[in-house]
Design a protein around this motif. Structure first.
Motif: not given
Length: 477
Positions: A299-306
């Motif tokens: 699914x790809x990288x997601x920012x830690x904040x999200x």
């Protein structure tokens, strides 16, 4: 003291070598990626040796080190009299020979497991020796772990550290010796298993040939070493009996020091500690961090904040991470992963957060088995410990304080600790823990989120058990 040592960490995805001194300072580092599969079924031992040699060349050239030690994943490498690999080598998920072990009957298996400190039959050296398609005993001179194979190629000496020996199923763990009587009953040639040694023992010296290809000095003392998760746990625990250690990598490896080896919690593996005369209860949970990494690759990288914004329970999305089977504490080799409750509004952040929650729920099952009181803190290290939001998530799901290691690479540092102990430069593992890791930082669970995750954990367990049972029935397992 200004002595320094060479440490090697052989993981599923890479080989790392480092030079460290007695103050814990990293003086040199080299990383060589490995082309290996997620499941850890098999690997090419010759290629692994080449990768280790390349990593060692990358840290050579400095002052003469005091010793070298290796930590590596478990598995099986059969070698001939010239210490050359015979056939394909088995990784940590190798299942060859289990059918032949099972065929020996429940009574024999029960005695074997009791002595080996294992809850169930598994793959490994003994299973491979029982399977004529896995190991041709007429050609084989010895059966080794991957780490012991590397030590043999560097020194010309055959040995098995007591922890790696425990993973063969052929060792009497409490006596730290091969279970000769049971092996004779199974018609296994005991001479194919090398002498056992303590993880901190110097077992040989670097040969002239190995020195030439690595750039390290001939005669360099080589310490026995041990399995990667056990080495990392050994450093995290030191001599402390009032904490549980968790080294989070492709799988979470958890452990707790035992004063009495007969007080083994149900479902736990009993291993010798890296400290002579001590024992560790615990085990590897199965695919946890590896499942998160797999979903991230899809699914790809997601920012830690999200990810941190996703509420507990991931808005109803549930993931079961057991793509390669469940291990400690339930030992379901036929368990498989699943995604449950998916709705159109769930996005990549929901999937990754649900996978992270699944890893934490899996860990909680293991930790609660080691400490049903729920009071002991968990010392946390490994790749996942680099993320502040993952550390907080784990504290919340576990409902326990997390003692966060400022140094996540405890397997590599643990190998350095074994080298320092073996060289005699330092004799106190707790002092080494302080030097190499530093002060553990406490992360307390958020009271409200921990209460919510307590409810969600019960629900997650129910769905997991129901799903695994339904899958097994549908698949005819």
């Amino acid at each position: 003291m200004n002595a320094h040592v060479i440490a090697v960490d052989v993981g599923t995805s890479a080989v790392r070598a480092a030079v460290l001194d007695t103050a814990g300072r990293l003086l040199a580092h080299e990383r060589v990626p490995r082309a290996s599969g997620l499941g850890g079924d098999t690997f090419d031992a010759d290629t692994l040796e080449q990768d280790v040699r390349a990593a060692l060349r990358g840290v050579s050239g400095g002052p003469t080190p005091a010793a070298l030690a290796i930590a590596a994943h478990i598995g099986t490498v059969a070698v001939d009299a010239g210490l050359r690999p015979v056939g394909r080598s088995g990784g940590w998920a190798d299942s060859r020979g289990i059918r032949q072990l099972t065929a020996l009957g429940d009574a024999w298996a029960g005695r074997l497991l009791a002595a080996a400190g294992r809850p169930c039959l598994a793959g490994g050296a003994l299973a491979c020796l029982m399977d004529p398609e896995a190991v041709d005993t007429e050609e084989v001179h010895a059966v080794l772990s991957p780490k012991d194979f590397l030590v043999a190629r560097l020194t010309g000496r055959l040995t098995a550290d007591t922890i790696s020996a425990a993973y063969t199923l052929a060792s009497d763990v409490r006596r730290r010796a091969w279970n000769v009587d049971l092996l004779h009953e199974a018609k296994v040639d005991v001479t194919l298993l090398p002498p056992q040694s303590e993880p901190t023992s110097v077992v040989g010296e670097l040969t002239q040939e190995a020195a030439a290809v690595t750039g390290l000095p001939t005669g360099l003392p080589v310490v026995s070493g041990g399995p990667d998760g056990s080495v990392g746990i050994g450093l995290l625990l030191g001599g402390s009996e009032d904490i549980i250690a968790d080294v989070a990598g492709t799988t979470d490896v958890v452990g707790r020091l035992l004063r009495d080896p007969d007080a083994l919690p149900d479902g736990a593996v009993l291993n010798p500690s890296v400290l002579p005369g001590r024992f560790v209860a615990g085990g590897a949970t199965g695919l946890t961090g590896g499942a998160v990494a797999h979903w991230r690759s899809l699914v790809g990288t997601v920012e830690d904040g999200r990810l941190a914004e996703v509420p507990p329970g991931a808005d109803g999305l549930i993931i079961l991470p057991s793509m390669t089977g469940a291990r400690f504490p339930e030992w379901r080799p036929d368990a498989r992963g699943a995604v449950l409750g998916q709705r159109p509004e769930h996005d990549a952040a929901h999937l990754l957060r649900a996978a992270q929650e699944a890893a934490a729920h899996t860990l909680r099952d293991a930790v609660d088995r080691l400490d049903p009181s729920g009071e002991l803190p968990v010392a946390f290290a490994g790749g996942s410990s680099r993320s502040a939001h993952v550390a907080q998530l784990r504290a919340d799901v576990l409902g326990r304080p997390l003692l966060l290691s400022p140094e996540p690479d405890v397997t590599l540092l643990g190998a350095a600790a074994l080298a320092l102990l073996g060289s005699g430069e330092i004799s106190d593992l707790d002092a080494l823990r302080s030097c190499l890791i530093g002060t553990l930082r406490q992360v307390d669970p958020d009271e409200a989120r921990a209460a919510r995750y307590g409810e969600l954990h019960t629900r997650w367990r129910t769905l997991k058990d129901t799903t695994h049972a339904a899958y097994a029935a549908a698949a005819g397992l």
